[in-house]
Write a protein that holds these residues in place. Structure first.
Motif, PDB file in Angstrom:
ATOM      1  N   UNK A 140       0.830  -1.214   0.000  1.00  0.00           N
ATOM      2  CA  UNK A 140       0.000   0.000   0.000  1.00  0.00           C
ATOM      3  C   UNK A 140       0.859   1.256   0.000  1.00  0.00           C
ATOM      4  N   UNK A 141       1.977   1.215   0.737  1.00  0.00           N
ATOM      5  CA  UNK A 141       2.897   2.351   0.745  1.00  0.00           C
ATOM      6  C   UNK A 141       3.518   2.532  -0.627  1.00  0.00           C
ATOM      7  N   UNK A 142       3.900   1.431  -1.254  1.00  0.00           N
ATOM      8  CA  UNK A 142       4.495   1.507  -2.595  1.00  0.00           C
ATOM      9  C   UNK A 142       3.516   2.123  -3.590  1.00  0.00           C
ATOM     10  N   UNK A 143       2.253   1.736  -3.505  1.00  0.00           N
ATOM     11  CA  UNK A 143       1.246   2.314  -4.403  1.00  0.00           C
ATOM     12  C   UNK A 143       1.055   3.803  -4.128  1.00  0.00           C
ATOM     13  N   UNK A 144       1.063   4.164  -2.845  1.00  0.00           N
ATOM     14  CA  UNK A 144       0.877   5.567  -2.489  1.00  0.00           C
ATOM     15  C   UNK A 144       2.031   6.455  -2.906  1.00  0.00           C
ATOM     16  N   UNK A 145       3.210   5.864  -3.099  1.00  0.00           N
ATOM     17  CA  UNK A 145       4.392   6.639  -3.457  1.00  0.00           C
ATOM     18  C   UNK A 145       4.644   6.687  -4.966  1.00  0.00           C
ATOM     19  N   UNK A 146       3.722   6.160  -5.755  1.00  0.00           N
ATOM     20  CA  UNK A 146       3.916   6.161  -7.212  1.00  0.00           C
ATOM     21  C   UNK A 146       4.156   7.564  -7.764  1.00  0.00           C
ATOM     22  N   UNK A 196       7.499  18.569  -7.167  1.00  0.00           N
ATOM     23  CA  UNK A 196       7.985  17.695  -6.103  1.00  0.00           C
ATOM     24  C   UNK A 196       7.709  18.309  -4.734  1.00  0.00           C
ATOM     25  N   UNK A 197       7.828  19.632  -4.638  1.00  0.00           N
ATOM     26  CA  UNK A 197       7.622  20.305  -3.353  1.00  0.00           C
ATOM     27  C   UNK A 197       6.198  20.160  -2.854  1.00  0.00           C
ATOM     28  N   UNK A 198       5.254  19.921  -3.772  1.00  0.00           N
ATOM     29  CA  UNK A 198       3.865  19.698  -3.390  1.00  0.00           C
ATOM     30  C   UNK A 198       3.626  18.223  -3.078  1.00  0.00           C
ATOM     31  N   UNK A 199       4.153  17.351  -3.951  1.00  0.00           N
ATOM     32  CA  UNK A 199       3.918  15.917  -3.809  1.00  0.00           C
ATOM     33  C   UNK A 199       4.552  15.368  -2.537  1.00  0.00           C
ATOM     34  N   UNK A 200       5.689  15.935  -2.132  1.00  0.00           N
ATOM     35  CA  UNK A 200       6.398  15.405  -0.963  1.00  0.00           C
ATOM     36  C   UNK A 200       5.558  15.513   0.303  1.00  0.00           C
ATOM     37  N   UNK A 201       4.689  16.515   0.386  1.00  0.00           N
ATOM     38  CA  UNK A 201       3.822  16.652   1.555  1.00  0.00           C
ATOM     39  C   UNK A 201       2.878  15.456   1.661  1.00  0.00           C
ATOM     40  N   UNK A 202       2.302  15.055   0.531  1.00  0.00           N
ATOM     41  CA  UNK A 202       1.402  13.913   0.520  1.00  0.00           C
ATOM     42  C   UNK A 202       2.171  12.607   0.709  1.00  0.00           C
ATOM     43  N   UNK A 203       3.377  12.542   0.158  1.00  0.00           N
ATOM     44  CA  UNK A 203       4.181  11.330   0.283  1.00  0.00           C
ATOM     45  C   UNK A 203       4.568  11.079   1.736  1.00  0.00           C
ATOM     46  N   UNK A 204       4.840  12.141   2.461  1.00  0.00           N
ATOM     47  CA  UNK A 204       5.180  11.985   3.878  1.00  0.00           C
ATOM     48  C   UNK A 204       3.998  11.436   4.672  1.00  0.00           C
ATOM     49  N   UNK A 205       2.795  11.784   4.267  1.00  0.00           N
ATOM     50  CA  UNK A 205       1.615  11.228   4.925  1.00  0.00           C
ATOM     51  C   UNK A 205       1.519   9.720   4.696  1.00  0.00           C
ATOM     52  N   UNK A 206       1.940   9.282   3.512  1.00  0.00           N
ATOM     53  CA  UNK A 206       1.886   7.851   3.187  1.00  0.00           C
ATOM     54  C   UNK A 206       2.793   7.044   4.100  1.00  0.00           C
ATOM     55  N   UNK A 207       3.973   7.604   4.434  1.00  0.00           N
ATOM     56  CA  UNK A 207       4.932   6.896   5.303  1.00  0.00           C
ATOM     57  C   UNK A 207       4.828   7.383   6.748  1.00  0.00           C
ATOM     58  N   UNK A 208       3.685   7.983   7.084  1.00  0.00           N
ATOM     59  CA  UNK A 208       3.411   8.437   8.454  1.00  0.00           C
ATOM     60  C   UNK A 208       4.434   9.448   8.960  1.00  0.00           C
ATOM     61  N   UNK A 209       4.869  10.327   8.065  1.00  0.00           N
ATOM     62  CA  UNK A 209       5.735  11.437   8.450  1.00  0.00           C
ATOM     63  C   UNK A 209       7.206  11.097   8.568  1.00  0.00           C
ATOM     64  N   UNK A 210       7.622   9.884   8.244  1.00  0.00           N
ATOM     65  CA  UNK A 210       9.024   9.492   8.374  1.00  0.00           C
ATOM     66  C   UNK A 210       9.792   9.820   7.094  1.00  0.00           C
ATOM     67  N   UNK A 211      10.608  10.873   7.150  1.00  0.00           N
ATOM     68  CA  UNK A 211      11.393  11.264   5.981  1.00  0.00           C
ATOM     69  C   UNK A 211      12.428  10.200   5.625  1.00  0.00           C
ATOM     70  N   UNK A 212      12.958   9.506   6.639  1.00  0.00           N
ATOM     71  CA  UNK A 212      13.943   8.470   6.369  1.00  0.00           C
ATOM     72  C   UNK A 212      13.315   7.293   5.627  1.00  0.00           C
TER      73      UNK A 212
END
Length: 357
Positions: A78-84, A176-192
């Protein structure tokens, strides 16, 4: 974090701020030089990017093994799909950055990608409905003027293909600066975790993309060079040696920058970040002249100076407006994307890479 919490929190030491900024500058400059060094000897920029990602993946696994960081070894579908969208933008953006650096001088790279700020403000307005002030628009017009000065008024011939890739890279960085906000939600805020997933998934995407772009013959030349292969003057290690060392250096620096970028956002202010970016841009142009023999013409120098002036003016205006919004939150009508988040997005996404700066 609220304004009250910021006031209570202990500010970082000057030594920590200086060390973070200095490391980030040196690493970013070294990466640009390493990338250009390799791209001068090969026509396989996607395979070069793949090699850097492989180095970063190995380093991520090593750091996880020794307990330096924690990453999910079992991939969540699910995370992989969310990060497409995130992975797609990273692959396209970093590929465009590599192609830009392939076709333009190292000293001209900043000019070719000079429209990042205007595109970011436009993206913020279109996607996030963040209406910029007239002073913000004026700063963007200064940056745009600097780009056109470098492209159309410079006496040194340049590659329009390289400039086109630079513009495309700027657009992708803004998105990218917009998408990264949503991508961080997919991984529960973990930038690493985000950095780990995007490295791994992007490497998987690059393998077929590299084949589609016809780089296989160039890869073959790296490992089995023809007898009459021309040796580039500064490629004394040979084509394969230059490629391997460049990939190792860029991969290690990219991994370290992905860690340093997280610290940089925490300990440096936007103004400090922008001033360091300005110094890095000037240093990059000088290093390009010194290492690769690039020519710094009047037009090119003026272009860099105008772009940096507009960027610094934007940062100052953004700082003033944020202070006004903090003192009178009811009057704040919109939320612009901070430029430091744009820089962080480039590094958190894919092993800290330029996207070389």
């Amino acid at each position: 974090m609220t304004l009250a919490q910021q006031n209570v929190a202990k500010p970082p030491s000057k030594a920590l701020v200086f060390g973070t900024v200095l490391f980030y500058m040196v690493a970013a400059l070294s990466m640009v030089m390493a990338n250009k060094w390799v791209l001068n000897t090969t026509s396989a920029p996607l395979f070069f990017l793949l090699a850097q990602l492989f180095v970063a993946i190995v380093l991520f696994l090593g750091a996880h093994t020794v307990g330096l960081i924690q990453i999910p070894l079992r991939l969540d579908l699910d995370v992989c799909k969310g990060l497409v969208p995130m992975v797609a933008l990273n692959v396209v953006g970093l590929s465009a950055s590599n192609y830009t650096l392939k076709f333009v001088d190292a000293s001209f790279y900043q000019v070719a990608r000079g429209l990042v700020l205007p595109f970011t403000v436009c993206t913020s307005y279109i996607v996030l409905h963040s209406r910029p002030s007239l002073r913000i628009l004026f700063s963007c017009s200064i940056v745009t003027l600097g780009f056109f000065v470098g492209v159309f008024l410079d006496a040194i011939p340049m590659s329009l293909v390289g400039v086109s890739f630079g513009v495309a890279s700027s657009v992708i960085t803004a998105l990218h600066s917009v998408v990264i906000k949503k991508a961080l939600d997919v991984v529960k805020g973990s930038a690493m975790d985000l950095s780990w997933y995007t490295n791994l998934l992007s490497a998987g995407v690059l393998i077929p993309l590299m084949l589609v772009m016809g780089e296989l013959p160039e890869v073959k030349k790296l490992f089995f060079p023809p007898e009459q292969a021309v040796v580039v003057p500064h490629a004394r290690l040979g084509l394969l040696g230059t490629f391997l060392w460049g990939s190792l250096i860029a991969g290690v620096l990219g991994f370290m920058m992905s860690l340093a970028s997280l610290l940089s956002i925490k300990v440096t202010s936007p103004i400090t970040h922008m001033v360091s970016s300005a110094v890095r841009g000037v240093a990059g142009a000088v290093l390009g002249m010194w290492v690769f023999g690039d020519v710094l013409s009047t037009g090119r120098t003026s272009s860099i100076a105008i772009i940096l002036s507009g960027s610094i003016y934007y940062t100052w205006i953004k700082h003033v407006e944020s202070q006004q919004a903090a003192s009178s939150p009811a009057k704040s009508g919109y939320d612009r994307i901070p430029l430091e988040e744009v820089e962080a997005g480039k590094t958190v996404g894919l092993n800290g890479k330029p996207t070389p700066e």
